[in-house]
Enzyme design. Structure first.
Site, PDB file in Angstrom:
ATOM      1  N   ASP A  82     -22.965 -44.809  32.816  1.00  0.00           N
ATOM      2  CA  ASP A  82     -22.469 -43.941  33.889  1.00  0.00           C
ATOM      3  C   ASP A  82     -21.646 -44.799  34.850  1.00  0.00           C
ATOM      4  OD1 ASP A  82     -24.322 -45.331  35.415  1.00  0.00           O
ATOM      5  OD2 ASP A  82     -25.446 -43.563  36.047  1.00  0.00           O
TER       6      ASP A  82
ATOM      7  N   CYS B 263     -27.008 -47.927  32.964  1.00  0.00           N
ATOM      8  CA  CYS B 263     -26.881 -47.104  34.168  1.00  0.00           C
ATOM      9  C   CYS B 263     -27.370 -47.967  35.327  1.00  0.00           C
ATOM     10  CB  CYS B 263     -27.641 -45.781  34.035  1.00  0.00           C
ATOM     11  SG  CYS B 263     -29.426 -45.931  33.911  1.00  0.00           S
TER      12      CYS B 263
ATOM     13  N   THR C 103     -30.296 -48.411  36.816  1.00  0.00           N
ATOM     14  CA  THR C 103     -31.545 -49.113  36.491  1.00  0.00           C
ATOM     15  C   THR C 103     -31.702 -49.391  35.004  1.00  0.00           C
ATOM     16  OG1 THR C 103     -32.656 -46.993  36.204  1.00  0.00           O
ATOM     17  CG2 THR C 103     -32.783 -48.003  38.410  1.00  0.00           C
TER      18      THR C 103
ATOM     19  N   HIS D 235     -40.470 -57.004  17.613  1.00  0.00           N
ATOM     20  CA  HIS D 235     -41.674 -56.161  17.513  1.00  0.00           C
ATOM     21  C   HIS D 235     -41.373 -54.666  17.447  1.00  0.00           C
ATOM     22  CE1 HIS D 235     -44.554 -59.413  19.359  1.00  0.00           C
ATOM     23  NE2 HIS D 235     -43.822 -59.868  18.349  1.00  0.00           N
TER      24      HIS D 235
ATOM     25  N   HIS E  26     -45.704 -55.056  12.599  1.00  0.00           N
ATOM     26  CA  HIS E  26     -44.845 -54.323  13.544  1.00  0.00           C
ATOM     27  C   HIS E  26     -44.162 -53.142  12.872  1.00  0.00           C
ATOM     28  CE1 HIS E  26     -45.721 -57.397  16.412  1.00  0.00           C
ATOM     29  NE2 HIS E  26     -45.278 -58.340  15.582  1.00  0.00           N
TER      30      HIS E  26
HETATM   31  C1  RB5 Z   1     -26.955 -43.120  39.575  1.00  0.00           C
HETATM   32  O1  RB5 Z   1     -26.914 -43.128  40.962  1.00  0.00           O
HETATM   33  C2  RB5 Z   1     -28.295 -43.593  39.082  1.00  0.00           C
HETATM   34  O2  RB5 Z   1     -29.285 -42.657  39.382  1.00  0.00           O
HETATM   35  C3  RB5 Z   1     -28.259 -43.871  37.598  1.00  0.00           C
HETATM   36  O3  RB5 Z   1     -27.268 -44.809  37.328  1.00  0.00           O
HETATM   37  C4  RB5 Z   1     -29.509 -44.436  36.966  1.00  0.00           C
HETATM   38  O4  RB5 Z   1     -29.985 -45.546  37.655  1.00  0.00           O
HETATM   39  C5  RB5 Z   1     -30.568 -43.480  36.623  1.00  0.00           C
HETATM   40  O5  RB5 Z   1     -31.588 -43.810  35.994  1.00  0.00           O
END
Ligand code: RB5
Length: 153
Positions: free
Chosen positions: A8, A65, A67, A98, A133
């Site tokens: 994203d 993304c 996180t 694994h 595994h």
């Molecule tokens: C976008 O702001 C953020 O929510 C997205 O990139 C991600 O971290 C979601 O899991």
């Protein structure tokens, strides 16, 4: 290797850096987007990469993304996908050894590009260990099969 990448807006720059890095190494890259910093929704990119991996059109996928978590959850909804969020090279290696992870997920807002590229390299260079595994990975596939929607009739 043929590798799909997707992100994203929050990880657009990381995805671009990974794509350039992979191409430098001679990999063929399928980029499902996004293609700018404009705000967009991560699930569609996770699904797009997941579908390419699950169908065998690419060998591996890399999703990013903010996180790494949201897009990995989306990719993991595609049957056959084993997406793993990795934050260091050792975790990356272990998800190959694994879990036979076929999609790598990275956090664009929490991992610097040079570190992310080291994680990508470790992940791509590690083969699945098999043995005990393989049994555990097949148990994951069985869970997936048990939760498939039933066909009508
Ligand atoms: C976008 O702001 C953020 O929510 C997205 O990139 C991600 O971290 C979601 O899991």
């Amino acid at each position: 290797m043929r590798i799909a990448v997707g992100s994203d807006h929050a990880a657009f720059e990381l995805k671009e850096a990974i794509e350039a890095h992979l191409k430098d190494q001679g990999h063929e890259v399928v980029d499902v987007g996004t293609h700018s910093l404009e705000s967009t929704d991560y699930p569609s990119y996770g699904e797009a990469v997941g579908k390419l991996v699950a169908s065998g059109q690419v060998e591996r996928g890399i999703v990013c993304c903010g996180t790494g978590v949201g897009i990995s959850i989306a990719a993991n909804k595609v049957p056959g996908v084993r997406a793993a969020v990795c934050w260091n090279t050792e975790v990356a290696r272990l998800t190959r050894l694994h879990n036979d992870a076929n999609v790598l997920a990275l956090a664009g807002r929490f991992i610097a590009v040079p570190h992310a590229l080291m994680i990508v390299d470790a992940w791509l260079q590690t083969e699945f260990e098999g043995g005990r595994h393989a049994r555990r990975v097949s148990l994951i596939a069985e869970i997936e099969a048990r939760h498939q929607p039933k066909a009508d009739g």
